[in-house]
Structure formats: structure tokens, C-alpha cells
Design a protein around this motif. Structure first.
Motif, PDB file in Angstrom:
ATOM      1  N   GLY A  39       3.572  25.943 -12.795  1.00 22.64           N
ATOM      2  CA  GLY A  39       2.436  25.968 -11.877  1.00 22.64           C
ATOM      3  C   GLY A  39       2.491  27.063 -10.836  1.00 22.64           C
ATOM      4  N   LEU A  40       3.519  27.905 -10.881  1.00 26.04           N
ATOM      5  CA  LEU A  40       3.635  29.001  -9.914  1.00 26.04           C
ATOM      6  C   LEU A  40       2.695  30.160 -10.215  1.00 26.04           C
ATOM      7  CD1 LEU A  40       7.521  29.136  -9.524  1.00 26.04           C
ATOM      8  CD2 LEU A  40       5.849  28.216  -7.897  1.00 26.04           C
ATOM      9  N   LEU A  41       2.271  30.262 -11.464  1.00 17.46           N
ATOM     10  CA  LEU A  41       1.412  31.357 -11.898  1.00 17.46           C
ATOM     11  C   LEU A  41       0.220  30.766 -12.649  1.00 17.46           C
ATOM     12  CD1 LEU A  41       1.100  34.440 -12.054  1.00 17.46           C
ATOM     13  CD2 LEU A  41       2.491  34.392 -14.120  1.00 17.46           C
ATOM     14  N   PRO A  42      -0.969  30.803 -12.037  1.00 19.80           N
ATOM     15  CA  PRO A  42      -2.143  30.220 -12.695  1.00 19.80           C
ATOM     16  C   PRO A  42      -2.525  30.985 -13.962  1.00 19.80           C
ATOM     17  CG  PRO A  42      -2.590  30.695 -10.373  1.00 19.80           C
ATOM     18  CD  PRO A  42      -1.274  31.325 -10.715  1.00 19.80           C
ATOM     19  N   VAL A  43      -2.938  30.235 -14.969  1.00 18.20           N
ATOM     20  CA  VAL A  43      -3.362  30.810 -16.250  1.00 18.20           C
ATOM     21  C   VAL A  43      -4.824  30.456 -16.472  1.00 18.20           C
ATOM     22  CG1 VAL A  43      -2.996  30.807 -18.745  1.00 18.20           C
ATOM     23  CG2 VAL A  43      -1.055  30.587 -17.192  1.00 18.20           C
ATOM     24  N   ARG A  44      -5.594  31.424 -16.947  1.00 18.88           N
ATOM     25  CA  ARG A  44      -6.993  31.193 -17.323  1.00 18.88           C
ATOM     26  C   ARG A  44      -7.063  31.227 -18.835  1.00 18.88           C
ATOM     27  NH1 ARG A  44      -6.406  31.233 -12.333  1.00 18.88           N
ATOM     28  NH2 ARG A  44      -8.027  31.722 -10.864  1.00 18.88           N
ATOM     29  N   LYS A  45      -7.932  30.424 -19.403  1.00 17.77           N
ATOM     30  CA  LYS A  45      -8.079  30.374 -20.859  1.00 17.77           C
ATOM     31  C   LYS A  45      -9.457  30.871 -21.265  1.00 17.77           C
ATOM     32  CE  LYS A  45      -5.626  28.667 -23.496  1.00 17.77           C
ATOM     33  NZ  LYS A  45      -4.574  29.180 -24.344  1.00 17.77           N
ATOM     34  N   SER A  46      -9.478  31.669 -22.301  1.00 18.41           N
ATOM     35  CA  SER A  46     -10.712  32.105 -22.947  1.00 18.41           C
ATOM     36  C   SER A  46     -10.511  31.837 -24.426  1.00 18.41           C
ATOM     37  CB  SER A  46     -10.972  33.582 -22.684  1.00 18.41           C
ATOM     38  OG  SER A  46     -12.134  34.008 -23.362  1.00 18.41           O
ATOM     39  N   GLY A  47     -11.019  30.698 -24.883  1.00 15.09           N
ATOM     40  CA  GLY A  47     -10.738  30.286 -26.247  1.00 15.09           C
ATOM     41  C   GLY A  47      -9.258  30.004 -26.375  1.00 15.09           C
ATOM     42  N   ARG A  48      -8.608  30.650 -27.328  1.00 13.07           N
ATOM     43  CA  ARG A  48      -7.169  30.486 -27.526  1.00 13.07           C
ATOM     44  C   ARG A  48      -6.355  31.461 -26.688  1.00 13.07           C
ATOM     45  NH1 ARG A  48      -6.107  30.957 -33.669  1.00 13.07           N
ATOM     46  NH2 ARG A  48      -3.998  30.577 -32.930  1.00 13.07           N
ATOM     47  N   ARG A  49      -7.023  32.402 -26.074  1.00 12.59           N
ATOM     48  CA  ARG A  49      -6.328  33.460 -25.342  1.00 12.59           C
ATOM     49  C   ARG A  49      -5.989  33.027 -23.916  1.00 12.59           C
ATOM     50  NH1 ARG A  49      -8.288  39.604 -24.488  1.00 12.59           N
ATOM     51  NH2 ARG A  49      -6.202  40.420 -24.162  1.00 12.59           N
ATOM     52  N   LEU A  51      -4.972  34.206 -20.188  1.00 11.35           N
ATOM     53  CA  LEU A  51      -5.101  35.387 -19.331  1.00 11.35           C
ATOM     54  C   LEU A  51      -4.534  35.106 -17.953  1.00 11.35           C
ATOM     55  CD1 LEU A  51      -8.763  36.355 -20.244  1.00 11.35           C
ATOM     56  CD2 LEU A  51      -6.675  37.472 -21.039  1.00 11.35           C
ATOM     57  N   LEU A  52      -3.994  36.142 -17.348  1.00 15.64           N
ATOM     58  CA  LEU A  52      -3.471  36.077 -15.984  1.00 15.64           C
ATOM     59  C   LEU A  52      -4.284  37.043 -15.139  1.00 15.64           C
ATOM     60  CD1 LEU A  52       0.257  36.336 -17.027  1.00 15.64           C
ATOM     61  CD2 LEU A  52      -0.924  34.265 -16.310  1.00 15.64           C
ATOM     62  N   LEU A  53      -4.765  36.577 -14.003  1.00 20.36           N
ATOM     63  CA  LEU A  53      -5.477  37.472 -13.102  1.00 20.36           C
ATOM     64  C   LEU A  53      -4.476  38.421 -12.452  1.00 20.36           C
ATOM     65  CD1 LEU A  53      -7.983  35.067 -11.315  1.00 20.36           C
ATOM     66  CD2 LEU A  53      -8.380  36.534 -13.299  1.00 20.36           C
ATOM     67  N   VAL A  54      -4.837  39.678 -12.363  1.00 24.97           N
ATOM     68  CA  VAL A  54      -3.948  40.677 -11.765  1.00 24.97           C
ATOM     69  C   VAL A  54      -3.622  40.296 -10.322  1.00 24.97           C
ATOM     70  CG1 VAL A  54      -3.777  43.108 -11.093  1.00 24.97           C
ATOM     71  CG2 VAL A  54      -4.694  42.497 -13.343  1.00 24.97           C
ATOM     72  N   ASP A  55      -4.605  39.773  -9.594  1.00 25.41           N
ATOM     73  CA  ASP A  55      -4.354  39.351  -8.207  1.00 25.41           C
ATOM     74  C   ASP A  55      -3.324  38.221  -8.151  1.00 25.41           C
ATOM     75  OD1 ASP A  55      -6.092  41.240  -7.207  1.00 25.41           O
ATOM     76  OD2 ASP A  55      -7.767  39.841  -6.993  1.00 25.41           O
ATOM     77  N   ASP A  56      -3.371  37.290  -9.119  1.00 21.58           N
ATOM     78  CA  ASP A  56      -2.380  36.213  -9.166  1.00 21.58           C
ATOM     79  C   ASP A  56      -0.992  36.761  -9.478  1.00 21.58           C
ATOM     80  OD1 ASP A  56      -4.277  34.268  -8.579  1.00 21.58           O
ATOM     81  OD2 ASP A  56      -4.599  33.732 -10.690  1.00 21.58           O
ATOM     82  N   LEU A  57      -0.917  37.760 -10.350  1.00 18.50           N
ATOM     83  CA  LEU A  57       0.378  38.395 -10.642  1.00 18.50           C
ATOM     84  C   LEU A  57       0.954  39.060  -9.402  1.00 18.50           C
ATOM     85  CD1 LEU A  57      -0.176  40.115 -14.107  1.00 18.50           C
ATOM     86  CD2 LEU A  57       1.494  38.339 -13.570  1.00 18.50           C
ATOM     87  N   LYS A  58       0.095  39.768  -8.665  1.00 21.18           N
ATOM     88  CA  LYS A  58       0.554  40.436  -7.440  1.00 21.18           C
ATOM     89  C   LYS A  58       1.071  39.410  -6.440  1.00 21.18           C
ATOM     90  CE  LYS A  58      -2.509  44.426  -7.738  1.00 21.18           C
ATOM     91  NZ  LYS A  58      -3.660  45.114  -7.136  1.00 21.18           N
ATOM     92  N   ALA A  59       0.336  38.305  -6.271  1.00 21.11           N
ATOM     93  CA  ALA A  59       0.757  37.264  -5.336  1.00 21.11           C
ATOM     94  C   ALA A  59       2.078  36.642  -5.781  1.00 21.11           C
ATOM     95  CB  ALA A  59      -0.328  36.196  -5.221  1.00 21.11           C
ATOM     96  N   PHE A  60       2.236  36.410  -7.075  1.00 20.41           N
ATOM     97  CA  PHE A  60       3.473  35.840  -7.596  1.00 20.41           C
ATOM     98  C   PHE A  60       4.659  36.752  -7.282  1.00 20.41           C
ATOM     99  CE2 PHE A  60       6.540  35.545 -11.140  1.00 20.41           C
ATOM    100  CZ  PHE A  60       6.984  34.245 -10.920  1.00 20.41           C
ATOM    101  N   ILE A  61       4.514  38.029  -7.545  1.00 20.53           N
ATOM    102  CA  ILE A  61       5.590  38.996  -7.282  1.00 20.53           C
ATOM    103  C   ILE A  61       5.891  39.063  -5.785  1.00 20.53           C
ATOM    104  CG2 ILE A  61       6.212  41.456  -7.359  1.00 20.53           C
ATOM    105  CD1 ILE A  61       6.400  40.110 -10.064  1.00 20.53           C
ATOM    106  N   GLN A  62       4.851  39.088  -4.963  1.00 17.48           N
ATOM    107  CA  GLN A  62       5.061  39.188  -3.516  1.00 17.48           C
ATOM    108  C   GLN A  62       5.728  37.948  -2.947  1.00 17.48           C
ATOM    109  OE1 GLN A  62       1.085  40.137  -2.263  1.00 17.48           O
ATOM    110  NE2 GLN A  62       1.412  42.340  -2.470  1.00 17.48           N
ATOM    111  N   ASN A  63       5.597  36.804  -3.610  1.00 12.94           N
ATOM    112  CA  ASN A  63       6.200  35.561  -3.127  1.00 12.94           C
ATOM    113  C   ASN A  63       7.596  35.308  -3.676  1.00 12.94           C
ATOM    114  OD1 ASN A  63       4.163  34.601  -1.368  1.00 12.94           O
ATOM    115  ND2 ASN A  63       2.924  34.086  -3.131  1.00 12.94           N
TER     116      ASN A  63
END
Length: 73
Positions: A39-49, A51-63
Motif C-alpha cells: 500500500g505504499l505505492l498506489p497502482v491504477r488499473k486499465s484492464g489487465r495493465r 500503471l503507476l502515476l509518475v507523481d506517486d513514484l516521485k512521492a514514494f522515492i522522496q519518502n
């Protein structure tokens, strides 16, 4: 899988898959999956795919905790 090429290369992507996220962050795909599963990194789903939002990745790295290195004599 088709290679996504934006029509305007100056427009940054807003989401990436786990492979691209690993390349962008330098973290392993396994580490990213662990963060998503916990739950530390939110995931979005589009069908079976997944996806990670770039902003969420940046926040994860910064934290991530700051590193400490011991002085070497």
C-alpha cells in the motif's frame, strides 16, 4: 506489446508500467511490487495493465529514509 511513443516528445508521461518505473527509479521491479502490495505505492488499473502515476513514484522515492554512511578511515 506496442511501444508507446508520445506524439509530442516534450510532453512527459503521467503514468508508467512497472518495467518503466524500475528503469526510471533504479529500483527493482520486485521492490516496486512489494511497495504496491503493502500500500505504499498506489497502482491504477486499465484492464489487465497496472500503471503507476509518475507523481506517486516521485512521492514514494522522496519518502524513502535518508541514507547514512559510516566514515571510512
Amino acid at each position: 506489446m506496442a511501444n508507446f511513443e508520445p506524439t509530442n516528445p516534450e510532453t512527459p508521461a503521467i503514468s508508467v508500467d512497472f518495467n518503466e518505473a524500475a528503469r526510471l527509479t533504479g529500483l527493482s521491479r520486485a521492490r516496486l511490487y512489494e511497495a504496491a502490495a503493502s500500500g505504499l505505492l498506489p497502482v491504477r488499473k486499465s484492464g489487465r495493465r497496472s500503471l503507476l502515476l509518475v507523481d506517486d513514484l516521485k512521492a514514494f522515492i522522496q519518502n524513502l529514509p535518508k541514507g547514512r554512511f559510516k566514515k571510512v578511515a
